[in-house]
Structure formats: structure tokens, C-alpha cells
Design a protein around this motif. Structure first.
Motif, PDB file in Angstrom:
ATOM      1  N   TYR A   1      -5.223   6.375  -2.201  1.00 60.09           N
ATOM      2  CA  TYR A   1      -6.428   5.706  -2.703  1.00 60.09           C
ATOM      3  C   TYR A   1      -7.497   5.541  -1.623  1.00 60.09           C
ATOM      4  CZ  TYR A   1      -9.425   2.372  -5.120  1.00 60.09           C
ATOM      5  OH  TYR A   1     -10.513   1.756  -5.684  1.00 60.09           O
TER       6      TYR A   1
ATOM      7  N   THR B   1      -1.722   9.840 -11.458  1.00 56.01           N
ATOM      8  CA  THR B   1      -2.359   8.576 -11.825  1.00 56.01           C
ATOM      9  C   THR B   1      -2.185   7.529 -10.740  1.00 56.01           C
ATOM     10  OG1 THR B   1      -0.356   7.965 -13.066  1.00 56.01           O
ATOM     11  CG2 THR B   1      -2.172   8.962 -14.310  1.00 56.01           C
ATOM     12  N   GLY B   2      -1.142   7.669  -9.912  1.00 56.20           N
ATOM     13  CA  GLY B   2      -0.943   6.742  -8.805  1.00 56.20           C
ATOM     14  C   GLY B   2      -1.996   6.854  -7.724  1.00 56.20           C
ATOM     15  N   TRP B   3      -2.742   7.968  -7.687  1.00 55.41           N
ATOM     16  CA  TRP B   3      -3.797   8.122  -6.682  1.00 55.41           C
ATOM     17  C   TRP B   3      -4.888   7.077  -6.825  1.00 55.41           C
ATOM     18  CZ3 TRP B   3      -4.615  13.990  -8.010  1.00 55.41           C
ATOM     19  CH2 TRP B   3      -3.515  14.721  -7.543  1.00 55.41           C
TER      20      TRP B   3
ATOM     21  N   ASN C   1      -2.023   0.516  -3.418  1.00 52.01           N
ATOM     22  CA  ASN C   1      -0.773   1.118  -3.848  1.00 52.01           C
ATOM     23  C   ASN C   1      -0.232   2.054  -2.773  1.00 52.01           C
ATOM     24  OD1 ASN C   1       1.383   1.958  -5.471  1.00 52.01           O
ATOM     25  ND2 ASN C   1       0.209   3.680  -6.266  1.00 52.01           N
ATOM     26  N   GLU C   2      -0.823   3.208  -2.608  1.00 53.35           N
ATOM     27  CA  GLU C   2      -0.396   4.177  -1.615  1.00 53.35           C
ATOM     28  C   GLU C   2      -1.604   4.619  -0.799  1.00 53.35           C
ATOM     29  OE1 GLU C   2       2.624   5.080  -0.970  1.00 53.35           O
ATOM     30  OE2 GLU C   2       3.764   4.371  -2.712  1.00 53.35           O
TER      31      GLU C   2
ATOM     32  N   TRP D   1       6.485  11.094  -2.349  1.00 53.32           N
ATOM     33  CA  TRP D   1       7.061  10.559  -3.584  1.00 53.32           C
ATOM     34  C   TRP D   1       8.273  11.386  -3.968  1.00 53.32           C
ATOM     35  CZ3 TRP D   1       3.476   8.333  -7.833  1.00 53.32           C
ATOM     36  CH2 TRP D   1       2.623   7.388  -7.254  1.00 53.32           C
TER      37      TRP D   1
ATOM     38  N   ARG E   1      -4.761   3.858  -7.930  1.00 53.55           N
ATOM     39  CA  ARG E   1      -4.365   2.449  -7.954  1.00 53.55           C
ATOM     40  C   ARG E   1      -4.660   1.802  -6.606  1.00 53.55           C
ATOM     41  NH1 ARG E   1       1.723   2.250  -9.449  1.00 53.55           N
ATOM     42  NH2 ARG E   1       1.337   0.051  -8.994  1.00 53.55           N
TER      43      ARG E   1
ATOM     44  N   TYR F   1       9.499  12.649  -9.750  1.00 50.53           N
ATOM     45  CA  TYR F   1       8.220  12.209 -10.285  1.00 50.53           C
ATOM     46  C   TYR F   1       7.521  13.347 -11.010  1.00 50.53           C
ATOM     47  CZ  TYR F   1       8.421   7.745  -7.911  1.00 50.53           C
ATOM     48  OH  TYR F   1       8.783   6.491  -7.510  1.00 50.53           O
TER      49      TYR F   1
ATOM     50  N   SER G   1       2.739  10.752 -13.424  1.00 48.49           N
ATOM     51  CA  SER G   1       2.937   9.552 -12.617  1.00 48.49           C
ATOM     52  C   SER G   1       2.376   9.729 -11.219  1.00 48.49           C
ATOM     53  CB  SER G   1       4.436   9.219 -12.525  1.00 48.49           C
ATOM     54  OG  SER G   1       4.980   8.984 -13.795  1.00 48.49           O
TER      55      SER G   1
ATOM     56  N   ARG H   1      12.586   2.871  -8.543  1.00 48.33           N
ATOM     57  CA  ARG H   1      11.903   4.154  -8.499  1.00 48.33           C
ATOM     58  C   ARG H   1      12.806   5.149  -9.238  1.00 48.33           C
ATOM     59  NH1 ARG H   1       8.577   5.038  -2.967  1.00 48.33           N
ATOM     60  NH2 ARG H   1       7.780   2.926  -2.761  1.00 48.33           N
TER      61      ARG H   1
END
Length: 250
Positions: free
Chosen positions: A111, A100-102, A107-108, A89, A104, A93, A97, A224
Motif C-alpha cells: 500500500y 485486493t490486499g494491495w 496492511n502490507e 504471501w 488496504r 492465496y 485475495s 492464514r
């Protein structure tokens, strides 16, 4: 954090995400790993080849799939891999951000890779830790909680920085004064001076999806954070990111 890769100006970091291996046994007599690599990237192919050869020496078999972009993203998001290579990323960042993206789905790679964390940690426990730190108002307590979260993620070895590469900037000799921005996609055009000829120049900036063609809607949800260079050409910002992630006046 992955953003620690970007210690040099205009450095693009790459990272490997790891999920549980297929065929793993307690006796360690055989181990098969599934690698997914983006098709058409010669550097990634070289890195994969080196790792595969090193693993073969200790009896680990690697099955590599070179996938086009859409298939690669699908496999990465669904956890169809033992190890995948992708960009970090990176800055700018913020930890909120990033963390919390872990959690979703689709998403990436984080997860699916976090679905089988080493006990006693679980993805549910980690999400609770992240949720808690987001509401912490005391600076020292907030720092301690982030330290706990990041140290645990380091212990889990879900993602590992492996290499980096520079993003070059090339310009005509009649222009001078340009200073590359400290972010991956950052083009401070106001630093250019035209020594001779026209004051109008043609720019071909790179972006996350390749060669930049149009600004699009220019809202932060479509961009982004490290692609907001187009906004900087239109709007007068109050602050900007400097070297090392510092915040400074625009």
C-alpha cells in the motif's frame, strides 16, 4: 506474482518491497536509501549486507534499521522505508485475495509503496483495474485483464523476489511414511506410520507466529490459508492443495 516463488515443495519465499528513495535528485549525484530489516534474522542481515556493499560501489548510501517485530510492521505499513524485506504471501492465496490486499491501508508494504507509482499508472487506476476484473465473467477476458494487471505491477518493480529457503521436517526413526505437504505450513499427519512403540506422537509444528501452541478459534478469518493444517486434523475436507497449487481430493 509473489506466489511464483513457491515452485518447490516446502519453499518459503522472501521478497523486497521498494518505496521512493529519500534524497533522490535528477542529477543522480547522491542517493540515500533507508532499509528496514527484522531484528534477529541472520539470513536477512547477510542479504542486507551484500546489497549495501554492492550499492556503495556505485555511490549509493544505505541507512539500515534493524527493528523488532512490532516496530518493523509499523514502519512497513506506514511506508517508512526505501526497501524492506519480508515473506511473500505465497500459495495458496488466489489472485483475488492477493491483489485486493494491495489497497488496504496499514496492511502490507504494497500500500505505501504504490502511493507513488510511475505515471501514467496510479494506485487509484490500479485499484479500478482490480475491481473491474473481479466482476468479469468471461474466462478469456478475465485472463487478459489479469495479465494486464500483473504485467503492470512487474513493470513498476514494487516487489522483487530475492531468495528462498526450505522449511525442514524432522521426525523420530520409529516413524515412517511421512510426506511433507506442498504448502509452507502443511503437516499431513495421516501419512505417518508408527513402526514400533506407541501410536501416540508429540508434534511441534511451526506457524506464522512461531512454534504452534494452540489451535485458537479455528475460523478462516483468524488463520492464514496456509496455516489451516490444524483444521485438517479435525475436519474432513473435500479438497486440498497439491503440488504446484493443484486442487485435488483430500
Amino acid at each position: 506474482m509473489a506466489s511464483s516463488l513457491a515452485l518447490l515443495v516446502k519453499i518459503l519465499g522472501y521478497i523486497a518491497y521498494m518505496a521512493p528513495a529519500a534524497g533522490t535528485t535528477d542529477s543522480c549525484t547522491k542517493l540515500d536509501l533507508d532499509f528496514i530489516v527484522l531484528e534477529g534474522d541472520p539470513l536477512m542481515a547477510q542479504i542486507e549486507d551484500d546489497i549495501r556493499q554492492d550499492l556503495s560501489v556505485v555511490g549509493i548510501n544505505v541507512n539500515t534499521r534493524f527493528l523488532e517485530k512490532a516496530a518493523f510492521n509499523t514502519a512497513m505499513q506506514q511506508g517508512d522505508f526505501s526497501l524492506c524485506f519480508t515473506e511473500t504471501w505465497g500459495p495458496p492465496y488466489d489472485p483475488q485475495s492477493f491483489a485486493t490486499g494491495w489497497f488496504r491501508p496499514n496492511n502490507e508494504a504494497h500500500y505505501p509503496a504504490m502511493q507513488q507509482m510511475e505515471p501514467p499508472m496510479t494506485i487509484q487506476k490500479m485499484e479500478a483495474l482490480v475491481t473491474e476484473v473481479l466482476s468479469e465473467e468471461t474466462p478469456l477476458a478475465r485472463q487478459n485483464k489479469w495479465t494486464e494487471i500483473l504485467q503492470e505491477m512487474h513493470r513498476q518493480a514494487i516487489s522483487n523476489p530475492m531468495w528462498s529457503r526450505r522449511v525442514p521436517a524432522i521426525w523420530n526413526r520409529r516413524l515412517s511414511g511421512y510426506l511433507p505437504g506442498p504448502q509452507q505450513y502443511d503437516y499431513p499427519m495421516h501419512t505417518f506410520s508408527a513402526q514400533t512403540g506407541s501410536k501416540t506422537i508429540t508434534v511441534a509444528p511451526g506457524a506464522q507466529t512461531g512454534l504452534f501452541v494452540t489451535t485458537g478459534p479455528m475460523d478462516p478469518h483468524s488463520y492464514r490459508p496456509n496455516e489451516l493444517f490444524a483444521n485438517n486434523w479435525v475436519y474432513e475436507g473435500l479438497v486440498e492443495y497439491g503440488a504446484g497449487g493443484s486442487i485435488q481430493p483430500s
